[in-house]
Structures are given as structure tokens and as C-alpha cells.
Enzyme design. Structure first.
Site, PDB file in Angstrom:
ATOM      1  N   SER A  27       0.750  -1.375   0.129  1.00  0.00           N
ATOM      2  CA  SER A  27       0.052   0.115  -0.102  1.00  0.00           C
ATOM      3  C   SER A  27       1.063   1.328  -0.101  1.00  0.00           C
ATOM      4  CB  SER A  27      -0.696   0.094   1.320  1.00  0.00           C
ATOM      5  OG  SER A  27       0.206   0.429   2.367  1.00  0.00           O
ATOM      6  N   ASP A  28       0.297   2.360  -0.453  1.00  0.00           N
ATOM      7  CA  ASP A  28       1.135   3.699  -0.257  1.00  0.00           C
ATOM      8  C   ASP A  28       1.088   4.220   1.207  1.00  0.00           C
ATOM      9  OD1 ASP A  28       1.465   6.755  -2.335  1.00  0.00           O
ATOM     10  OD2 ASP A  28       2.405   5.942  -0.466  1.00  0.00           O
ATOM     11  N   TYR A  29       1.619   4.971   1.765  1.00  0.00           N
ATOM     12  CA  TYR A  29       1.785   5.316   2.767  1.00  0.00           C
ATOM     13  C   TYR A  29       0.310   5.660   3.762  1.00  0.00           C
ATOM     14  CZ  TYR A  29       4.248   7.693   6.799  1.00  0.00           C
ATOM     15  OH  TYR A  29       4.779   8.236   8.057  1.00  0.00           O
TER      16      TYR A  29
END
Ligand code: GLC
Length: 739
Positions: free
Chosen positions: A261-263
Site C-alpha cells: 500500500s502507499d503510505y
């Protein structure tokens, strides 16, 4: 390690240990000097989970990574090494131009060489994975992350995506290079209004036709990871979107690598309003086959409860963990957790002379000459004319852009330094002239203190003094070079802006000096297409240099003084006005096209206060030669499997050039509307002075496929037009029938 051993290792893990492999935390959680109480408590990660976390975000440096790895493995019962992942987007210590500049090279082979260097330097610095390339299609210059993209065209972006992945992962099986994580899947660049993290909403047809190809090119090139994007698609945030992650990426494309996932994007499913709480967020993400939860507590705290409540099958966790273990195994971490990263190797690898030399070559090819009135450029280095360099970027090493976190501005060659190497001191003078910005208040959002912000701004007295000095020197100068642009922190992530002209303080300053009537040159530094409409009227020559990287000053000077004949071509349109955005060349005709509608003047698709066309179009760039295109011929007027397309290109100057010949097509009538032009091929070739070349393209039937009305990826017979030229607007054309 052999596959069966990996499976045995998986079986030997507890559920907590398995879940740990799916959690990524940033460096402060592994701070070897002090117990990391603060961040841990804030994020809600237990001590027990911390021991099992599988990967680290944004820690680099051979010493750092070795120390953390050593400490971690000493406490690890199963001795599963940590994965070190970092944002190494367009350079590690040797920083290349930003990707929007790399796109302007139209030279994927050269960019592949650059990314091979990036992979070598990053590996020597202990990184195992980089969150690159970013291959999001961009058509709205208000979005700060245009900086990280190679532009507005899916064909060109796909060529660079493939080159960058191949460069980064060169000889990966021999433990060279680093694993590539392509991002942000998918269509993050279509954020409404160009506003960061905003909604993305489009038809499946547009997604597949325009936005997905570059990610597919990265997957086909073998990228080991894919990062989810923050945005929604069709109302569902990608990180929890089974259609995007499972149906397309995994099932249709056969991607069996790691999805990260992104941040904090897993937990942001709550903010999106599609998950009630951390548990629901974890449920959606793991079911969408997102493997690693970056910097959020959802997987760490909720996957086991979901399992114990029987809401998820343990197989989902096992499959995700196995993909992470396979990645670690592919990188040889079980045999060598440090992947041969040593401080000695790091020292001898970073910023090697040949890396700098390559960076200078790439930067030189990224520079786009936008205007050159009366052939002002190139300047004569033997000149006895007085040349004045003014502007906030004249004597400034901040040329590496926002996403060069491991680069050092102190390594960077400034424009002043570059020009000095050409001119006699008595003919060259430098004045700052004006401040970069009217206000630096916005830096507070990036953690700058009030004192820091105050220290950046010039006092009124300083402003008056700098202006006075610049005007005095300009009066005695023959040529004024303005080194102007947006601040580093005004582009990149969270850098969306609605006013993308040069900063007003710079424009006002330029106006005062332009009134002196000297020859003027603008060197424009930016992470996006700026609105340069006024400057295009008043300045004699304009060079777009992006954030040019470590060797910026040298490459810019080489173009200024003609050692390099500029060859850059825009990979993203420059608008007349921000009001035109989003803006791109491959638009649809509409029912009332500006130039061919049967309706009267007013009632066609246009603005009352702006042209439709960009100020500088996709594919545009000037050089110091004089090149003419003629004799576009087709092997036939009908095409079945392929068509030969020839064009004559004459360099009638004495100056050798690198010419990027572009081939576009138009499918005149389709079962759905089709773009007025689509880039299908390009050739960047050297044409010596006073020579004529014949360039041939072979257009194939497959290249004419698209998503038809029935959403089949197929061709439809009928009329087509071929366009060939130096950019997307100045083209020769010829028609054929596809049968
Ligand atoms: C950021 C960015 C992404 C980056 C990640 C890790 O928010 O969206 O591009 O790789 O976080 O730093």
C-alpha cells in the site's frame, strides 16, 4: 533458498510472525540508539509485533541498514531478514533530471543506463527495493507530482516504464541492482482539479486505454512490486479495490509479486468512508490482495482477530506472506541479508566520475529549447560581450528537486559554476537580483520553523539592494540570463498549485530588467509545465531545464554555449493558461471541433479568452540546426498487416543534431470516438550537418488496436491518417484505408 524450504519456513511461523511480514514501518521504529516509544505508541504497534515486522521504509546507507539488520536478526527466532525499501525515484547520490525531464529526452535506452546506475548506487547503500518508477499518466500541470512522471502519453510513458524497471533490476539474479516497485497503481495522476489526493473518476475504457498501459509495461518488464495509489477508482479506493488489484493486476495480468500500500493508505480507507474502523480497512485490503500495509496499524492489530473470528481465510495471509518471503529469497537475503552492501563498496560506488558523466549527458538531452529568437543561442564562449546572470537560481545548488532524498545539493553544479567554465571573468557577472518567493510561509507545513522561514526571506533593504545591483550591472551588460523558477517545495508530492506562472516577485523583477532592451535568456527551473505565456512574448530565448540534477550547471552551460545541440522534446504540454487544464494533445474531436465544425464562429468547442492549443505542444523542442521534413510516402493506400511509412529529413545547417521523428495516427471513425492524434512510434537519430536522411517506420495492424465499443481490444477497418513530424502539431500527413 529452495521453494520447498521457503514453504516449510512459512509453515513454521506463528500467525503473529506471519502478520509481521506484512507490516512496514519507517526507520524511527528501528532506531538502534533509543527505545522507540513515541512513534510506536502513536501508531499503536505492540512490542511483540515490532519484533516481527518484515520491512523498513526509507532507511538507507550501508552502515545504517547493516546495523538495523544485525540488531533485528539477533532477536529474530526464524532469522527472516528485513527488506529495506526507499524512495529512490531519479537518483540515489548521483541525481539525474526529474522524470518529467527524463521524458523530454525521448531516449529510453539512455534512461535505462541511468537507472542501472541508480540501482547500483542504491544497492551499495543497502537499499533492496525502490518505490520507482512512478509511471502515472499526467495531464494536469496543477498536480505537483507531474515532476515524477514522464508525461501525458501512455505510449511514451510505457517505453520509459520498461526502461526504468529493466535498468533498476539489471542482473538482479546476480545480486546486482535493486527491486523495482512501480507506482501508483492506478491512475493517481487523474486527480480531479489537479488537487493532490483528490478523487479519480473515469470510465473503464479511459482507464484501460490511457492510464493502465504504463503500469502494464512495468509489470511486463518484471517489476517485483506494485504500490497502490491513494485515489478511488469507480468509488472504491484502490488499496481496497478488488477490481483493480485482483481482477486486473493479478488475474488478468498474472502479477504474482508483492503489492504494497502507499503510505498509511490502508488506514485511509476509513477517511475515504469505505471502512468503519481499522478492522474493516484490513479486511478490505487483504481481500483485494494488498500484501504489505505501509505505516498503519491495521494489518498488525486486526488480521489475527479477523482470522480468529473466521471472517478471513488463513490462506489469504499465507499467500501474502509467501509472496513477501519469495521476494526476500529472490533478492538472496536469506544467504546474504546485507546483499554485499559495505561502507567500502558504497564509498567507491556513489558519485563515480562515470556516473556524473552519464548524468551530464542525460541532463543535456532533457533540456528543451522553447524559444530562440534571431538565433541568439548558442552564445560564443570567446565573446567579449558582457553577460549577466541574475535570479534566485543563478548561484544556487538546489537543482535536484523534491524526491532526491539521498542526493546532496552540495554535490550539485550550479548554473553559475557551469557558465564560469566557459567565460572570461571580466565578461561574466552574477547578481541574485530578487528573492525566489514573496513568502516562505508554506514551508511551515513541511516542518520549517518560524525562524527558518524568516531567515529565508529578504528584508526590504536587501530586496532594494539586490535590485539596485542587478539594474546597475544590467545597464552595462549586453546579454542577461534569467535563472528563474518554482521553489523545490512547490512541486512534487503535496505540491498542487492553482497559479503555475513563475512567482510574481520574479516576474516583476524580470520586467524591470527587460525594459533595458538587452538580449534576454530565460532558464526555467520547474517540476511541472509552468505558464510561460508572458515570457514567451518578452524574452528572446527560453530553455526549460526542469530540476536538472547533480550535473545541472554543466549541462545547461554546454547547451548555452553550443557544445551540446539541444534535442529535448516536451513530454507534457505547456498551457497558455492554467484555465485550459487538463490539457493534452490526444484529445477527442468533439461534435463542434474548432477548425472543422459547420457551426458559426462562436458556437464551436473553444474559450472566449484563450486558445485551445497549448503554448508549447507535446513533442515540441527547438535545436541549433535547421531541419526540414518532406516527402511523406506510404507503401500503399490500403493496409492489411503492415504499412511502410517513409519521410525525408534534411539538416540544411552545418550543425549535427539529434532529431526525434514522431509518428502519430488518427483513426478517423471508430465505434467510439477516437483521439485526433495518437503517438505510435518515434525515432531519435543523429543527422549530420548538411545531410539528408530517409526515415522509415513500419506500422503494424496490432498498433491500431484499441478498446472498441464492446470493450474488445481490437482493430476496426476504415480510414486512418498518418502524421509524421518533429512534434504533435507540425506534421506531414497522408491517409490510408485499413482493410
Ligand atoms: C508517499 C508517496 C509514495 C512514496 C511513499 C513512501 O506518500 O505517495 O510515492 O513512495 O509515500 O515514502
Amino acid at each position: 533458498m529452495k521453494e520447498e524450504k521457503l514453504l516449510k519456513l512459512l509453515e513454521s511461523l506463528s500467525w503473529t510472525e506471519k502478520v509481521g511480514q506484512l507490516v512496514q514501518l519507517s526507520g524511527e521504529f528501528f532506531n538502534t540508539s533509543a527505545l522507540t516509544v513515541g512513534p510506536q505508541q502513536k501508531l499503536g504497534i505492540s512490542d511483540n509485533m515490532l519484533k516481527h515486522v518484515g520491512s523498513v521504509l526509507n532507511v538507507a546507507g550501508a552502515a545504517n541498514t547493516k546495523e538495523i539488520q544485525q540488531q533485528y536478526l539477533e532477536k529474530s527466532s526464524h532469522k527472516i531478514p528485513l527488506l529495506f525499501m526507499a524512495d529512490i525515484i531519479y537518483g540515489y547520490r548521483t541525481v539525474f533530471p526529474i522524470p518529467l525531464g527524463l521524458g523530454a529526452t525521448w531516449n529510453p535506452d539512455l534512461v535505462k543506463e541511468a537507472y542501472t546506475v541508480i540501482g547500483k548506487e542504491a544497492q551499495s547503500g543497502g537499499a533492496h527495493v525502490t518505490f520507482a518508477p512512478m509511471v502515472d499518466l499526467v495531464r494536469d500541470a496543477r498536480w505537483g507530482r507531474c515532476l515524477e512522471s514522464t508525461g501525458e502519453d501512455s505510449f511514451l510513458n510505457s517505453a520509459f516504464a520498461s526502461a526504468m524497471v529493466s535498468g533498476l533490476q539489471q542482473d538482479l539474479d546476480k545480486q546486482e541492482g535493486i527491486a523495482s516497485c512501480v507506482k501508483h497503481f492506478a491512475a493517481y495522476g487523474a486527480a480531479e482539479g489537479g488537487r493532490e489526493y483528490n478523487t479519480v473518476d473515469m470510465s473503464e475504457r479511459k482507464l484501460r486505454q490511457d492510464y493502465l498501459p504504463s503500469y502494464k509495461a512495468a509489470v511486463d518488464a518484471g517489476c517485483k512490486l506494485v504500490m497502490t495509489s491513494f485515489n478511488t477508482y469507480d468509488g472504491v479506493p484502490v488499496t481496497g479495490n478488488q477490481f483493480i488489484l485482483k481482477d486486473i493486476l493479478r488475474d488478468e495480468w498474472g502479477f504474482d509479486g508483492v503489492i504494497i500500500s502507499d503510505y498509511a493508505a490502508v488506514r485511509e480507507l476509513i477517511d475515504h468512508g469505505i471502512a468503519e474502523d481499522n478492522k474493516e480497512a484490513a479486511y478490505l485490503a487483504i481481500n483485494a490482495t494488498n500484501d504489505i500495509d505501509m505505516k498503519s496499524p491495521c494489518y498488525a492489530n486486526e488480521l489475527e482477530p479477523l482470522l480468529n473470528e473466521g471472517r478471513i481465510d488463513g490462506k489469504l495471509i499465507d499467500q501474502a506472506v509467501l509472496r513477501v518471503l519469495k521476494l526476500k529469497n529472490d533478492l538472496g537475503l536469506f544467504e546474504d541479508p546485507f546483499r554485499r552492501a559495505t561502507e567500502e563498496k558504497e564509498k567507491e560506488t556513489l558519485l563515480k566520475e562515470e556516473h556524473r558523466a552519464l548524468a551530464k549527458k542525460v541532463t543535456a538531452e532533457s533540456i528543451v529549447l522553447l524559444k530562440n529568437e534571431h538565433g541568439l543561442l548558442p552564445l560564443d564562449p570567446q565573446t567579449d560581450k558582457k553577460i549577466l546572470l541574475v535570479g534566485p537560481y543563478g548561484d544556487n545548488q538546489e537543482l535536484i528537486g523534491l524526491w532526491a532524498v539521498h542526493g546532496k545539493t552540495t554535490d550539485t553544479i550550479s548554473i553559475k559554476t557551469g557558465i564560469e567554465s566557459y567565460l572570461k571573468p571580466e565578461n561574466f557577472h552574477v547578481e541574485k537580483g530578487c528573492d525566489m518567493l514573496e513568502s516562505y510561509e508554506f514551508l511551515g507545513e513541511f516542518g520549517a520553523t518560524k525562524d527558518m522561514i524568516d531567515s529565508l526571506s529578504m528584508s526590504d533593504e536587501e530586496k532594494a539592494m539586490h535590485l539596485d545591483h542587478a539594474l546597475r550591472e544590467a545597464r552595462s551588460a549586453d546579454i542577461i540570463i534569467f535563472a528563474m523558477g518554482e521553489h523545490t517545495m512547490q512541486s512534487g508530492e503535496a505540491g498542487s498549485r492553482t497559479d503555475i506562472c513563475l512567482p510574481q516577485i520574479q516576474r516583476a523583477f524580470m520586467k524591470q530588467l527587460i525594459e533595458l532592451g538587452k538580449k534576454t535568456i530565460l532558464i526555467s527551473i520547474s517540476g511541472r509545465p509552468l505558464v510561460l505565456t508572458e515570457e514567451a512574448e518578452t524574452i528572446d530565448a527560453i530553455m526549460q531545464v526542469w530540476f536538472p540534477g547533480t550535473e545541472g550547471g554543466h549541462a545547461i552551460a554546454d547547451v548555452l554555449f553550443g557544445k551540446t545541440n539541444p534535442s529535448g522534446r516536451l513530454s507534457m504540454s505547456f498551457p497558455y493558461s492554467v484555465g485550459q487544464l487538463p490539457l493534452y494533445y490526444s484529445e477527442f474531436k468533439t461534435g463542434r471541433p474548432l477548425t472543422s465544425s459547420t457551426h458559426s464562429g462562436r458556437f464551436v468547442s473553444k474559450y472566449l479568452d484563450s486558445p485551445n492549443a497549448p503554448l508549447f505542444p507535446f513533442g515540441y523542442g527547438l535545436n541549433y540546426s535547421s531541419v526540414q521534413y518532406s516527402d511523406l510516402t506510404l507503401s500503399d493506400t490500403t493496409m492489411s498487416d503492415e504499412l511502410l511509412i517513409n519521410v525525408t529529413i534534411k539538416n540544411s545547417s552545418s550543425i549535427d543534431c539529434l532529431e526525434t521523428v514522431q509518428l502519430y495516427i488518427q483513426d478517423v471513425v471508430g465505434s467510439v470516438v477516437r483521439p485526433v492524434k495518437e503517438l505510435k512510434q518515434f525515432k531519435k537519430l543523429s543527422i549530420a550537418g548538411n545531410t539528408t536522411a530517409t526515415v522509415q517506420f513500419i506500422l503494424t495492424r496490432d498498433e491500431l488496436k484499441y478498446y472498441t465499443h464492446s470493450m474488445d481490444y481490437d482493430v476496426e477497418t476504415g480510414s486512418f491518417i498518418v502524421f509524421v513530424g518533429p512534434n504533435s502539431e507540425e506534421t506531414l500527413e497522408a491517409s490510408f484505408q485499413l482493410v
